[in-house]
Each structure stands twice: as C-alpha cells, then as structure tokens.
Design a protein around this motif. Structure first.
Motif, PDB file in Angstrom:
ATOM      1  N   LYS A  59       0.836  -1.201   0.000  1.00 24.21           N
ATOM      2  CA  LYS A  59       0.000   0.000   0.000  1.00 24.21           C
ATOM      3  C   LYS A  59       0.873   1.254   0.000  1.00 24.21           C
ATOM      4  CE  LYS A  59      -4.031   0.106   1.959  1.00 24.21           C
ATOM      5  NZ  LYS A  59      -5.204   0.083   2.871  1.00 24.21           N
TER       6      LYS A  59
ATOM      7  N   SER B  84      -3.492  -0.070   7.510  1.00 25.23           N
ATOM      8  CA  SER B  84      -2.780   1.195   7.542  1.00 25.23           C
ATOM      9  C   SER B  84      -1.588   1.054   8.480  1.00 25.23           C
ATOM     10  CB  SER B  84      -3.705   2.316   8.022  1.00 25.23           C
ATOM     11  OG  SER B  84      -2.999   3.530   8.180  1.00 25.23           O
TER      12      SER B  84
ATOM     13  N   SER C 255      -6.963   5.174   5.227  1.00 23.93           N
ATOM     14  CA  SER C 255      -7.645   3.966   4.763  1.00 23.93           C
ATOM     15  C   SER C 255      -9.114   4.051   5.155  1.00 23.93           C
ATOM     16  CB  SER C 255      -7.004   2.716   5.394  1.00 23.93           C
ATOM     17  OG  SER C 255      -7.373   2.594   6.771  1.00 23.93           O
TER      18      SER C 255
ATOM     19  N   SER D 159      -1.554  10.853   0.461  1.00 25.31           N
ATOM     20  CA  SER D 159      -2.305   9.687   0.945  1.00 25.31           C
ATOM     21  C   SER D 159      -2.273   9.511   2.458  1.00 25.31           C
ATOM     22  CB  SER D 159      -1.754   8.415   0.289  1.00 25.31           C
ATOM     23  OG  SER D 159      -1.875   8.462  -1.103  1.00 25.31           O
ATOM     24  N   THR D 160      -1.733  10.488   3.192  1.00 26.62           N
ATOM     25  CA  THR D 160      -1.644  10.367   4.648  1.00 26.62           C
ATOM     26  C   THR D 160      -2.527  11.400   5.329  1.00 26.62           C
ATOM     27  OG1 THR D 160       0.191  11.929   4.953  1.00 26.62           O
ATOM     28  CG2 THR D 160       0.758   9.661   4.365  1.00 26.62           C
TER      29      THR D 160
ATOM     30  N   ALA E 241       1.010   4.449  -2.846  1.00 27.00           N
ATOM     31  CA  ALA E 241       0.495   5.718  -2.324  1.00 27.00           C
ATOM     32  C   ALA E 241       1.227   6.905  -2.934  1.00 27.00           C
ATOM     33  CB  ALA E 241       0.645   5.748  -0.806  1.00 27.00           C
TER      34      ALA E 241
ATOM     35  N   LEU F 272      -1.099   6.302   6.996  1.00 26.37           N
ATOM     36  CA  LEU F 272      -1.697   6.121   5.691  1.00 26.37           C
ATOM     37  C   LEU F 272      -3.219   6.091   5.821  1.00 26.37           C
ATOM     38  CD1 LEU F 272      -0.701   5.570   2.728  1.00 26.37           C
ATOM     39  CD2 LEU F 272      -1.248   3.162   3.187  1.00 26.37           C
TER      40      LEU F 272
END
Length: 374
Positions: free
Chosen positions: A262, A334, A287, A270-271, A266, A285
């Motif tokens: 993942k 995550s 999710s 994406s965080t 990313a 991360l």
C-alpha cells in the motif's frame, strides 16, 4: 561530514535512523549513521534481547533507543493498570469498533497478537521506566523521548551513564521546555513526519528551533527521505537529520508486506494526522479505517492510552487478516507513515538507503556551494 551532532554522537554522518526494526537500526549504524530503536514496540524482556542482538551486529558502532513516554495520559490504578484503564472505555466506543470490524467481515480468530497489553503498559508509569532501565544496561550513544518534556527518570539515567538525551519537539514552546530541562539534542519534527506530529512544517520549524537552541544541536525531522532533503535540512541550520518513514521501504523493516505494498502505491497526499490509533494526532496512511471514524455518528477518539487499548485487538485482527489477503482487512489496513511515502518506488536494503542518502546529500551540497561565485 562533521557537525555538532556527529561530534556529540560519535558517528561519521549526521544521519539518525529511527525504526522499530532491529535490522534497520543495525544497518544504519553500520553505514556510519546512528540507528535508534523504538523501544515502545517491545516488552522489557524483548527489548533486552533486541538490544543485545544489535550490539552484536554493529561491531562497536554506536546506536540509540527511543522511548515514547507521554507527558499526559489517563491515570489508572498502578496495582491493576490495564484493567483499571479498560474500565474507563465507554461501551459506545466498543460497539463502534465491533460494528466496523463486522462491516468489513474481519475474522475474530487472529492466531497471533502483534500488540499486547504488556506493550501498552509501556506507555505509562512503571512500564516506561522498566524499558528505560533495560535500555541503559546496553552501550547506548543516545536516549530519546518522543512525547512531552523529557521525564526525570530519563534525565537521571542519562546523566549517570553519560548518554546524551534527545527530545522531539513540534513547536518553539516545546523546544524551550526541553532546553530548560537540560536535554542535549533537539529534534525539530515537522508535520510531514510519520507518527506523532504537530502542525508546523519542517521548513518553517527547523530554523526557528535552531535559532532558539543556541549551542544545543538540532536535528531536522519530517519530510527527509533523500540526499537533497538532507542537504536542505543542513542548509536550514540543522546539525543532522532524524529519519523514520524512509526505512519502511527497506527490506529489513518488519512491517507486513501487505502494508508495504500500500505504501508503494500511495502518493504524498495519501496520509493524514489522526488520533484514532493512539489517542494523540499521528500521521499515518489513510484507509477505510479513518473514513469510518470521520463519518457522521462516529464517537470521538479517546485519549492515550484508552484509545490504543480500545483498538489494540482490532488492529491485531486486521493485520492478521490482511496478511492472508482478506479484502476487507486490506481496505482497513494502515500504518504510521510520513508524506515522503510518495517517493517510495521499491524496497531496498536499509544499508543501501542510508549510504545513498549520504552520498546524494554530499553531491547536492557541492552543487549548491558551486552556485556561490568567488
């Protein structure tokens, strides 16, 4: 490279690598930097074993330990700490987590427990002090605290053993508090970093802390995963860099392959910072887990350490299910990661990552120096 940090720590390069993975810590130290093990991921017995192993691997090169000791946490009964803390978790929160796991059909039998109550007890009182006592049985070059003012027990043991004490800070106010306590090294951690962070960016925070710190060396943290970024930190006045997220793309890192995949998919957007895993804002991360906690009707996250006690078993179940490819678990899966995740392309040995960062930093510094005309 020679800086105040390399002199203080006895290292070749001003690169400090924080990781919960012993293999990463040993590799960074062998590469001429300083590997720092995240102790809170271990029980005292496990920590002793890991530090013994690292000592054997580094052939006399220095390494350090980071212990997460929050300045504030919900109090419990010391004689029965975990049970007294669990009693404070509202039933509505338990129901929410149960329903979330049921929605994604997460199996109840994990077969293993990656995070246990023993580990969570290390976030409070005697549990954290037990980790410190174990750490100082080993030849440390640095001891660091990640949350709040350096505790008295850490300061006392550091001075008794002649070990420099470092503290992570996210604002000038926090830095001033640490300086007043007499720490030897400040780590200016910007909001780009993985794990617990404040809201100020590294580019803004680092020179503020450098100016405030005076003769105390400062490391820049957050958004450092390349030689160019390390060079930028040095140009801002830092005496070195503290890197954490970059090692999550190393082959030695113990994060499950499913999470690493993942990461590789990313980008830097994406965080998010969320308190839904630890009770304090920590970058990780994004999710489906975070989407659920942000949905209408979701309860507010609990303070540390109640929130990790609430979600501990849930993450054990999610991780175990993701490991065998469970679709629902993969949606929820995550981990803590900084915005540099957008630079991840492939997995590499940690030694190669460390030496590459140093090599590219030196090259970039020479390029910048050439811009100055005689």
């Amino acid at each position: 490279m020679r800086t105040a940090a390399t002199e203080l720590l006895g290292i070749e390069h001003p690169l400090i690598g924080f990781s919960r993975s012993p293999g990463v810590v040993a590799a960074v130290s062998r590469a001429g930097g300083l590997g720092v093990l995240g102790a809170t991921a271990y029980t005292p017995e496990q920590l002793d074993a890991q530090l013994t192993w690292i000592t054997e691997q580094v052939d006399g090169k220095p390494f350090g330990v980071d212990v997460l000791i929050p300045a504030k946490s919900v109090p419990g009964d010391p004689s029965n700490l975990i049970a007294s803390l669990r009693a404070q978790i509202p039933e509505a929160h338990v129901k929410f987590v149960d329903e979330l796991l049921a929605k994604y059909e997460i199996p109840t039998d994990t077969g293993k427990a990656l995070f246990t109550d023993d580990l969570l007890s290390g976030l409070a009182g005697s549990g954290a002090e037990a980790l410190l006592e174990v750490a100082f049985r080993h030849p440390l070059a640095l001891i660091a605290n990640a949350l709040g003012p350096a505790p008295e027990a850490m300061l006392k043991l550091g001075r008794e053993h002649g070990v420099p004490i470092a503290a992570l800070v996210g604002s000038p106010k926090h830095a001033q508090q640490q300086l007043e306590r007499g720490v030897d090294l400040l780590i200016a951690q910007g909001t780009e970093a993985g794990g617990h962070t404040g809201t100020i960016a590294t580019m803004v925070l680092t020179p503020e802390i450098v100016e405030l710190a005076g003769e105390t060396p400062v490391l820049a943290a957050g958004g450092v995963a390349s030689g160019a970024q390390m060079a930028a930190a040095l140009a801002l006045g830092a005496a070195g860099v503290w890197c954490g997220s970059v090692w999550l793309r190393s082959e030695e890192d113990i994060t499950p392959r499913e999470i690493k995949e993942k990461f590789l998919a990313a980008d830097s957007g994406s965080t998010l910072r969320s308190p839904t895993r630890t009770g304090k804002p920590a970058r990780q991360l994004r999710s489906a887990w975070h989407d659920a906690w942000e949905s209408p009707g979701a309860p507010p996250p609990l303070p540390m350490p109640l929130q990790p006690l609430l979600v501990n078993d849930a993450w054990n179940r999610i991780d175990a299910a993701a490991e065998v490819g469970h679709p629902g678990a993969l949606e929820l899966e995550s981990f803590f990661i900084g915005q540099v995740v957008g630079r991840f392309r492939q997995l590499e040995p940690a030694y190669d990552i460390a030496t590459g960062i140093v090599r590219d930093c030196e090259a970039r510094l020479r390029e910048v120096a050439a811009l100055v005309t005689p």
